[in-house]
Design a protein around this motif. Structure first.
Motif, PDB file in Angstrom:
ATOM      1  N   THR A   1       0.822  -1.202   0.000  1.00 14.45           N
ATOM      2  CA  THR A   1       0.000   0.000   0.000  1.00 14.45           C
ATOM      3  C   THR A   1       0.862   1.260   0.000  1.00 14.45           C
ATOM      4  O   THR A   1       1.943   1.293   0.581  1.00 14.45           O
TER       5      THR A   1
ATOM      6  N   ASP B   1      -2.127   2.151   8.465  1.00  8.63           N
ATOM      7  CA  ASP B   1      -1.933   0.714   8.305  1.00  8.63           C
ATOM      8  C   ASP B   1      -0.868   0.451   7.250  1.00  8.63           C
ATOM      9  O   ASP B   1      -0.742   1.199   6.282  1.00  8.63           O
TER      10      ASP B   1
ATOM     11  N   GLU C   1       0.109  -2.690   4.704  1.00  9.25           N
ATOM     12  CA  GLU C   1      -0.329  -3.986   4.191  1.00  9.25           C
ATOM     13  C   GLU C   1       0.818  -4.639   3.425  1.00  9.25           C
ATOM     14  O   GLU C   1       1.454  -4.019   2.583  1.00  9.25           O
TER      15      GLU C   1
ATOM     16  N   THR D   1       1.238 -12.929   4.637  1.00 14.69           N
ATOM     17  CA  THR D   1       1.499 -13.007   6.069  1.00 14.69           C
ATOM     18  C   THR D   1       2.912 -13.559   6.282  1.00 14.69           C
ATOM     19  O   THR D   1       3.283 -14.550   5.642  1.00 14.69           O
TER      20      THR D   1
ATOM     21  N   ARG E   1      -0.430  -9.729   8.205  1.00 15.60           N
ATOM     22  CA  ARG E   1      -0.435  -9.202   6.837  1.00 15.60           C
ATOM     23  C   ARG E   1      -0.715  -7.705   6.837  1.00 15.60           C
ATOM     24  O   ARG E   1      -0.161  -6.953   6.053  1.00 15.60           O
ATOM     25  N   VAL E   2      -1.602  -7.251   7.744  1.00 13.52           N
ATOM     26  CA  VAL E   2      -1.906  -5.829   7.870  1.00 13.52           C
ATOM     27  C   VAL E   2      -1.495  -5.395   9.275  1.00 13.52           C
ATOM     28  O   VAL E   2      -2.042  -5.878  10.265  1.00 13.52           O
TER      29      VAL E   2
ATOM     30  N   LYS F   1      -1.508  -2.650  12.069  1.00 14.03           N
ATOM     31  CA  LYS F   1      -2.355  -1.508  12.404  1.00 14.03           C
ATOM     32  C   LYS F   1      -1.773  -0.634  13.522  1.00 14.03           C
ATOM     33  O   LYS F   1      -2.350   0.380  13.848  1.00 14.03           O
TER      34      LYS F   1
END
Length: 181
Positions: free
Chosen positions: A87, A106, A108, A112, A149-150, A152
């Motif tokens: 991202t 975030d 991304e 993972t 994977r993301v 935050k």
């Protein structure tokens, strides 16, 4: 090293099976193939007849095989796809006076991570002088490791009291993933 051996064995097998090409089409080819102008591999040349041959019922000479070998070739390939940030992150904020703003964002990844507490986020700059007045006023924070994977738990903290110039300020920061310690 095993890959080199595999490539050498494979190339030897391929080179040993290549023969000269011919433009004539054998009679046993289907009619629809004859119009394709495909290169035709001629029959392998006959091996010289050695001592100990036999004749079949029609009088043709049959070769006696001296030695036969079976070659089994197994391949195992490990494919590794590196972690990448997927991202683009655009942070827009309005700072009024001496306000301190904490803006979450975030990150991304393309997949993972397979190991926990192994990969970390690396920024080209963690501390920025957003208004170019010589005083650091913007800080980027992330957790030490990225395990999902993301991610935050990242944020930018802007100290309004250290910004001395009004206007719109832009900075570009590059984000990469590196292997942890």
């Amino acid at each position: 090293m095993n890959i080199k051996k595999l490539l050498v064995v494979t190339s030897m097998l391929i080179l040993s099976s290549i023969t000269t090409l011919s433009s004539k089409v054998p009679e046993w080819y289907p009619d629809e193939w004859k119009d394709l102008n495909l290169p035709i591999i001629e029959d392998m040349p006959q091996m010289p007849v050695l001592e100990g041959y036999k004749e079949d019922l029609d009088g043709k000479k049959l070769r006696k095989l001296q030695k036969t070998y079976t070659v089994a070739l197994g391949t195992k390939v490990n494919v590794f796809i590196p972690l990448e940030v997927m991202t683009d992150i655009d942070i827009e904020a309005t700072i009024i006076g001496n306000q301190i703003a904490q803006i979450p964002f975030d990150i991304e990844l393309n997949r993972t991570p397979e190991k926990k507490d192994y990969y970390s986020v690396k920024y080209s700059k963690n501390e920025l002088d957003i208004d170019d007045d010589g005083e650091i006023d913007t800080f980027i924070y992330s957790s030490k490791y990225i395990n999902e994977r993301v991610s935050k738990d990242n944020y930018v903290k802007i100290f309004g009291e250290k910004i001395s110039r009004d206007g719109i300020h832009k900075k570009k920061v590059y984000v990469t993933i590196e292997v942890g310690e």
